[in-house]
Scaffold this motif. Sequence first.
Motif, PDB file in Angstrom:
ATOM      1  N   ARG A   5       2.331  39.489  -6.655  1.00 27.43           N
ATOM      2  CA  ARG A   5       3.491  40.374  -6.529  1.00 27.43           C
ATOM      3  C   ARG A   5       4.669  39.818  -7.346  1.00 27.43           C
ATOM      4  NH1 ARG A   5       4.836  39.911  -1.045  1.00 27.43           N
ATOM      5  NH2 ARG A   5       2.695  40.517  -0.709  1.00 27.43           N
ATOM      6  N   ASN A   6       4.932  38.528  -7.194  1.00 26.99           N
ATOM      7  CA  ASN A   6       6.041  37.909  -7.932  1.00 26.99           C
ATOM      8  C   ASN A   6       5.786  37.900  -9.437  1.00 26.99           C
ATOM      9  OD1 ASN A   6       7.871  37.396  -5.857  1.00 26.99           O
ATOM     10  ND2 ASN A   6       6.774  35.548  -5.251  1.00 26.99           N
ATOM     11  N   LEU A   7       4.535  37.666  -9.834  1.00 28.11           N
ATOM     12  CA  LEU A   7       4.197  37.717 -11.270  1.00 28.11           C
ATOM     13  C   LEU A   7       4.502  39.094 -11.854  1.00 28.11           C
ATOM     14  CD1 LEU A   7       0.814  35.757 -11.490  1.00 28.11           C
ATOM     15  CD2 LEU A   7       2.961  35.196 -12.667  1.00 28.11           C
ATOM     16  N   VAL A   8       4.112  40.141 -11.125  1.00 27.47           N
ATOM     17  CA  VAL A   8       4.348  41.515 -11.601  1.00 27.47           C
ATOM     18  C   VAL A   8       5.841  41.778 -11.717  1.00 27.47           C
ATOM     19  CG1 VAL A   8       4.134  43.961 -10.963  1.00 27.47           C
ATOM     20  CG2 VAL A   8       2.169  42.434 -10.733  1.00 27.47           C
ATOM     21  N   ILE A   9       6.578  41.422 -10.684  1.00 26.42           N
ATOM     22  CA  ILE A   9       8.020  41.679 -10.684  1.00 26.42           C
ATOM     23  C   ILE A   9       8.728  40.873 -11.763  1.00 26.42           C
ATOM     24  CG2 ILE A   9      10.135  41.444  -9.304  1.00 26.42           C
ATOM     25  CD1 ILE A   9       8.249  42.078  -6.867  1.00 26.42           C
ATOM     26  N   ASN A  10       8.369  39.601 -11.897  1.00 22.00           N
ATOM     27  CA  ASN A  10       8.979  38.764 -12.943  1.00 22.00           C
ATOM     28  C   ASN A  10       8.651  39.288 -14.340  1.00 22.00           C
ATOM     29  OD1 ASN A  10      10.253  37.082 -11.104  1.00 22.00           O
ATOM     30  ND2 ASN A  10       8.506  35.684 -10.997  1.00 22.00           N
ATOM     31  N   TRP A  11       7.448  39.787 -14.529  1.00 17.67           N
ATOM     32  CA  TRP A  11       7.064  40.367 -15.818  1.00 17.67           C
ATOM     33  C   TRP A  11       7.916  41.607 -16.108  1.00 17.67           C
ATOM     34  CZ3 TRP A  11       4.794  45.084 -17.176  1.00 17.67           C
ATOM     35  CH2 TRP A  11       4.347  45.173 -18.500  1.00 17.67           C
ATOM     36  N   LEU A  12       8.122  42.438 -15.067  1.00 14.93           N
ATOM     37  CA  LEU A  12       8.954  43.639 -15.242  1.00 14.93           C
ATOM     38  C   LEU A  12      10.395  43.267 -15.582  1.00 14.93           C
ATOM     39  CD1 LEU A  12       7.606  45.829 -12.299  1.00 14.93           C
ATOM     40  CD2 LEU A  12       7.321  46.270 -14.749  1.00 14.93           C
ATOM     41  N   ILE A  13      10.921  42.219 -14.931  1.00 15.53           N
ATOM     42  CA  ILE A  13      12.286  41.759 -15.222  1.00 15.53           C
ATOM     43  C   ILE A  13      12.361  41.216 -16.650  1.00 15.53           C
ATOM     44  CG2 ILE A  13      14.019  40.006 -14.653  1.00 15.53           C
ATOM     45  CD1 ILE A  13      13.110  40.338 -11.685  1.00 15.53           C
ATOM     46  N   LYS A  14      11.378  40.408 -17.026  1.00  8.97           N
ATOM     47  CA  LYS A  14      11.335  39.799 -18.364  1.00  8.97           C
ATOM     48  C   LYS A  14      11.294  40.862 -19.459  1.00  8.97           C
ATOM     49  CE  LYS A  14       8.453  36.789 -21.179  1.00  8.97           C
ATOM     50  NZ  LYS A  14       7.183  36.073 -21.228  1.00  8.97           N
ATOM     51  N   ASN A  15      10.588  41.965 -19.178  1.00 15.87           N
ATOM     52  CA  ASN A  15      10.472  43.040 -20.167  1.00 15.87           C
ATOM     53  C   ASN A  15      11.545  44.118 -19.986  1.00 15.87           C
ATOM     54  OD1 ASN A  15       8.099  42.317 -21.802  1.00 15.87           O
ATOM     55  ND2 ASN A  15       7.093  42.325 -19.796  1.00 15.87           N
ATOM     56  N   SER A  16      12.572  43.797 -19.234  1.00 15.61           N
ATOM     57  CA  SER A  16      13.736  44.679 -19.023  1.00 15.61           C
ATOM     58  C   SER A  16      13.377  46.033 -18.410  1.00 15.61           C
ATOM     59  CB  SER A  16      14.499  44.886 -20.339  1.00 15.61           C
ATOM     60  OG  SER A  16      14.919  43.650 -20.858  1.00 15.61           O
ATOM     61  N   ALA A  17      12.279  46.067 -17.679  1.00 17.09           N
ATOM     62  CA  ALA A  17      11.908  47.311 -17.003  1.00 17.09           C
ATOM     63  C   ALA A  17      12.715  47.494 -15.721  1.00 17.09           C
ATOM     64  CB  ALA A  17      10.416  47.323 -16.687  1.00 17.09           C
ATOM     65  N   ILE A  18      13.067  46.376 -15.095  1.00 22.43           N
ATOM     66  CA  ILE A  18      13.921  46.400 -13.905  1.00 22.43           C
ATOM     67  C   ILE A  18      14.950  45.284 -14.017  1.00 22.43           C
ATOM     68  CG2 ILE A  18      12.143  47.390 -12.386  1.00 22.43           C
ATOM     69  CD1 ILE A  18      11.715  44.583 -11.222  1.00 22.43           C
ATOM     70  N   SER A  19      16.020  45.395 -13.251  1.00 22.50           N
ATOM     71  CA  SER A  19      17.054  44.358 -13.306  1.00 22.50           C
ATOM     72  C   SER A  19      16.792  43.293 -12.249  1.00 22.50           C
ATOM     73  CB  SER A  19      18.439  44.979 -13.097  1.00 22.50           C
ATOM     74  OG  SER A  19      18.516  45.535 -11.805  1.00 22.50           O
ATOM     75  N   GLU A  20      17.301  42.111 -12.499  1.00 24.55           N
ATOM     76  CA  GLU A  20      17.133  40.976 -11.595  1.00 24.55           C
ATOM     77  C   GLU A  20      17.729  41.271 -10.220  1.00 24.55           C
ATOM     78  OE1 GLU A  20      16.065  37.605  -9.919  1.00 24.55           O
ATOM     79  OE2 GLU A  20      15.617  37.822 -12.051  1.00 24.55           O
ATOM     80  N   GLU A  21      18.838  42.003 -10.199  1.00 24.56           N
ATOM     81  CA  GLU A  21      19.513  42.285  -8.924  1.00 24.56           C
ATOM     82  C   GLU A  21      18.684  43.168  -7.989  1.00 24.56           C
ATOM     83  OE1 GLU A  21      22.399  45.872 -10.511  1.00 24.56           O
ATOM     84  OE2 GLU A  21      22.919  43.779 -10.912  1.00 24.56           O
ATOM     85  N   ASN A  22      17.706  43.882  -8.515  1.00 21.68           N
ATOM     86  CA  ASN A  22      16.842  44.737  -7.690  1.00 21.68           C
ATOM     87  C   ASN A  22      15.513  44.066  -7.342  1.00 21.68           C
ATOM     88  OD1 ASN A  22      18.690  46.840  -7.622  1.00 21.68           O
ATOM     89  ND2 ASN A  22      17.917  47.704  -9.541  1.00 21.68           N
ATOM     90  N   HIS A  23      15.440  42.762  -7.532  1.00 24.82           N
ATOM     91  CA  HIS A  23      14.206  42.007  -7.317  1.00 24.82           C
ATOM     92  C   HIS A  23      13.616  42.255  -5.930  1.00 24.82           C
ATOM     93  CE1 HIS A  23      11.610  38.524  -6.533  1.00 24.82           C
ATOM     94  NE2 HIS A  23      11.405  38.513  -7.849  1.00 24.82           N
ATOM     95  N   GLU A  24      14.434  42.119  -4.884  1.00 26.16           N
ATOM     96  CA  GLU A  24      13.935  42.284  -3.514  1.00 26.16           C
ATOM     97  C   GLU A  24      13.443  43.701  -3.253  1.00 26.16           C
ATOM     98  OE1 GLU A  24      16.328  40.834  -0.282  1.00 26.16           O
ATOM     99  OE2 GLU A  24      16.954  39.100  -1.460  1.00 26.16           O
ATOM    100  N   LEU A  25      14.162  44.674  -3.778  1.00 25.93           N
ATOM    101  CA  LEU A  25      13.769  46.072  -3.602  1.00 25.93           C
ATOM    102  C   LEU A  25      12.399  46.336  -4.222  1.00 25.93           C
ATOM    103  CD1 LEU A  25      14.570  48.982  -2.740  1.00 25.93           C
ATOM    104  CD2 LEU A  25      15.551  49.231  -5.026  1.00 25.93           C
ATOM    105  N   TYR A  26      12.199  45.844  -5.432  1.00 23.83           N
ATOM    106  CA  TYR A  26      10.918  46.039  -6.109  1.00 23.83           C
ATOM    107  C   TYR A  26       9.806  45.212  -5.469  1.00 23.83           C
ATOM    108  CZ  TYR A  26      13.108  48.938  -9.591  1.00 23.83           C
ATOM    109  OH  TYR A  26      13.769  49.964 -10.213  1.00 23.83           O
ATOM    110  N   GLU A  27      10.163  44.054  -4.956  1.00 22.88           N
ATOM    111  CA  GLU A  27       9.167  43.243  -4.252  1.00 22.88           C
ATOM    112  C   GLU A  27       8.651  44.009  -3.030  1.00 22.88           C
ATOM    113  OE1 GLU A  27       8.589  38.799  -2.312  1.00 22.88           O
ATOM    114  OE2 GLU A  27      10.468  39.299  -3.298  1.00 22.88           O
ATOM    115  N   TYR A  28       9.548  44.641  -2.298  1.00 21.42           N
ATOM    116  CA  TYR A  28       9.153  45.440  -1.141  1.00 21.42           C
ATOM    117  C   TYR A  28       8.316  46.643  -1.578  1.00 21.42           C
ATOM    118  CZ  TYR A  28       9.289  48.278   3.034  1.00 21.42           C
ATOM    119  OH  TYR A  28       8.923  49.049   4.107  1.00 21.42           O
TER     120      TYR A  28
END
Length: 190
Positions: A5-28
């Motif tokens: 889950r964290n790998l997917v979210i970190n990859w999305l953040i790294k590729n600017s698909a989502i912002s870091e501030e929404n990390h918890e929301l996307y993790e859920y």
Amino acid sequence: MENVRNLVINWLIKNSAISEENHELYEYAVYSAELLVLPVIMAIVIGWLSGSPVNGVLLIIPFMFLKKYSGGYHAKKLSICMIISTILLTAMIRISICDIKPAYMYITTCIAFIELCIVSPIQSDNKVLNEKEMRHYKKVVVMQLAVYSIIIICSSILNCMIVTKCICLGIILASIMQLPCIVTRRTSIR
């Protein structure tokens, strides 16, 4: 699972698909998607290994939707949940492949119907419901059971016993998942 889950979210953040501030929301969101997809994948795999992936899918669908609103046992650890789920799902899929006397299946399903209508919803420690939500969840369970009843009756009339058995077993499985909570509640009252 959490690492994936964290790998997917970190990859999305790294590729600017989502912002870091929404990390918890996307993790859920990813966690919720896992909880939705994982049982279906398990049912397909176990069904395939048992010789009928269709049975696995037909069985897991009513179970998932009923369990969401009826509540029931929740393991504290994901590993225990996976072990219990795999054992119960394997047993139910194997039973769905066997030749079952319809009378036994219908009687057991009726008992499960009654139990689900009376006891649902069972609250978990993770999600406490208020009175309005309790009434809503009970209505949803009763409506689902009405729809499944119609499907069971129609598939029985059409002699499509695979559908009948799998829907019945999905309902029975949802009922079985409430039993530990009912027993613990009864013993804690005494």
